[in-house]
Design a protein around this motif. Structure first.
Motif, mmCIF file in Angstrom:
data_model
loop_
_atom_site.group_PDB
_atom_site.id
_atom_site.type_symbol
_atom_site.label_atom_id
_atom_site.label_comp_id
_atom_site.label_asym_id
_atom_site.label_seq_id
_atom_site.Cartn_x
_atom_site.Cartn_y
_atom_site.Cartn_z
ATOM 1 N N UNK A 219 23.385 21.086 -3.151
ATOM 2 C CA UNK A 219 23.734 22.488 -3.388
ATOM 3 C C UNK A 219 22.524 23.278 -3.862
ATOM 4 N N UNK A 220 21.672 22.656 -4.695
ATOM 5 C CA UNK A 220 20.444 23.314 -5.141
ATOM 6 C C UNK A 220 19.528 23.635 -3.957
ATOM 7 N N UNK A 221 19.416 22.676 -3.040
ATOM 8 C CA UNK A 221 18.570 22.898 -1.864
ATOM 9 C C UNK A 221 19.128 24.009 -0.980
ATOM 10 N N UNK A 222 20.458 24.088 -0.912
ATOM 11 C CA UNK A 222 21.085 25.166 -0.148
ATOM 12 C C UNK A 222 20.829 26.512 -0.818
ATOM 13 N N UNK A 223 20.991 26.548 -2.148
ATOM 14 C CA UNK A 223 20.727 27.781 -2.892
ATOM 15 C C UNK A 223 19.261 28.192 -2.784
ATOM 16 N N UNK A 237 12.623 28.547 -3.046
ATOM 17 C CA UNK A 237 11.899 28.123 -1.843
ATOM 18 C C UNK A 237 10.523 27.537 -2.148
ATOM 19 N N UNK A 238 10.303 27.070 -3.380
ATOM 20 C CA UNK A 238 8.996 26.507 -3.710
ATOM 21 C C UNK A 238 8.786 25.152 -3.033
ATOM 22 N N UNK A 255 24.849 20.888 8.191
ATOM 23 C CA UNK A 255 25.152 19.500 7.864
ATOM 24 C C UNK A 255 25.011 19.252 6.367
ATOM 25 N N UNK A 256 24.048 19.895 5.738
ATOM 26 C CA UNK A 256 23.893 19.758 4.294
ATOM 27 C C UNK A 256 25.130 20.278 3.567
ATOM 28 N N UNK A 257 25.654 21.403 4.007
ATOM 29 C CA UNK A 257 26.874 21.941 3.395
ATOM 30 C C UNK A 257 28.046 20.988 3.591
ATOM 31 N N UNK A 258 28.159 20.405 4.776
ATOM 32 C CA UNK A 258 29.240 19.451 5.032
ATOM 33 C C UNK A 258 29.107 18.216 4.151
ATOM 34 N N UNK A 259 27.869 17.736 3.999
ATOM 35 C CA UNK A 259 27.639 16.547 3.176
ATOM 36 C C UNK A 259 27.988 16.819 1.724
#
Length: 293
Positions: A219-223, A237-238, A255-259
């Protein structure tokens, strides 16, 4: 329910830090001020909430669980201070405030992080936290393991190495299980330790913690891709700018959201043996993927 619980734990942890970090009125004042700057105000306080919510399953006194949760948060805050340093991520903003090294200088920031690390174990070693020395010893060992080379610090080292090489998905998953997941898992386990649950009786809670820890980082990576820096209170985005592999870069956004969603479902399944007393833990799991910061 969750909104109220987050607000309450944030207020309670601030009160604890305010008491623990009162200025001594001597030449150490800048150090205490730096610790207060980092520890008081802001942050989700997810880890203390996990300690208190898990401990509540076993009817543990909330004041006891709060002290343990504050110790975990002290480790988390120390890690953020050091993570923000120029030799690490070199960040200017944390929790909507200047990072400690920007506000107080690098040397004071290092000492503030060191001191919060020590404070965590001072809290856990105190008989004020728990009267049973065996419980205190197990709490200390659990937090130490989660903080060191087999936990958070080891994950941070892997993160530094990620700037020099390309990691595949299993390696990134291992990195995040250590860097982010270990302290989340320790928070849940320490709640169970307070409830006198033996190691063999914690498997379902460990499964819950493992799944929400990984979902949290996804979720952090998505945010980091979709989030608002003003809400996040830090630069976004660092990792992508540094060329590091993330769950989004390796899996793709959808796919990240689904996971992440699948992991939250699995986490809640681990709580199937509990009734309404585990509703707060379920709400925390759902919050992992619904948060905006």
């Amino acid at each position: 329910m969750l909104h109220d619980a987050l607000n309450q734990i944030a207020a309670d942890v601030d009160v604890e830090f305010d008491r623990l970090l009162a200025l001594p009125g001597d030449a150490r004042d800048p150090l205490y001020a730096a610790m207060r700057h980092a520890a008081i105000g802001g942050g989700k306080r997810l880890r203390p909430l996990l300690v208190t919510a898990t401990a509540a399953l076993f009817h543990v006194d909330r004041d006891v669980a709060l002290r343990v949760g504050t110790a975990v948060e002290a480790i988390h805050v120390y890690s953020l201070i050091h993570d923000d340093l120029p030799c690490m991520d070199d960040d200017d903003l944390r929790r909507g405030k200047p990072t400690v090294h920007r506000a107080f200088g690098e040397a004071t920031a290092v000492l503030a992080g060191d001191s919060l690390h020590a404070l965590a174990f001072e809290i856990l070693a105190s008989s004020r936290t728990h009267t049973d020395p065996f419980i205190r010893s197990e709490l200390i060992a659990t937090l130490a393991l989660a903080s060191g080379p087999d936990g958070m610090a080891g994950g941070q080292m892997m993160d530094l190495e990620a700037e020099k090489t390309t990691f595949d998905l299993p390696t990134v998953t291992r990195l995040q299980a250590l860097k982010t997941g270990a302290l989340i898992a320790a928070s849940v386990e320490m709640g169970a330790i307070l409830g006198h649950i033996p190691p063999e009786g914690r498997a379902h809670l460990k499964g819950y913690a493992r799944d929400i820890g990984l979902a949290f980082q996804i979720a952090d990576d998505i945010l980091d891709v979709e989030g608002d820096p003003a809400l996040a209170g830090k630069a976004l985005q660092k990792d992508a700018d540094a060329g590091k592999g993330t769950f989004v870069s390796l899996m793709g956004l959808e796919r990240a959201k689904q996971q992440a969603g699948m992991l939250v479902t699995q986490a809640n399944e681990h709580l199937a043996g509990y009734g309404s007393e585990a509703d707060l833990l379920r709400a925390i799991a759902n919050y992992i993927t619904e948060r905006d910061r």
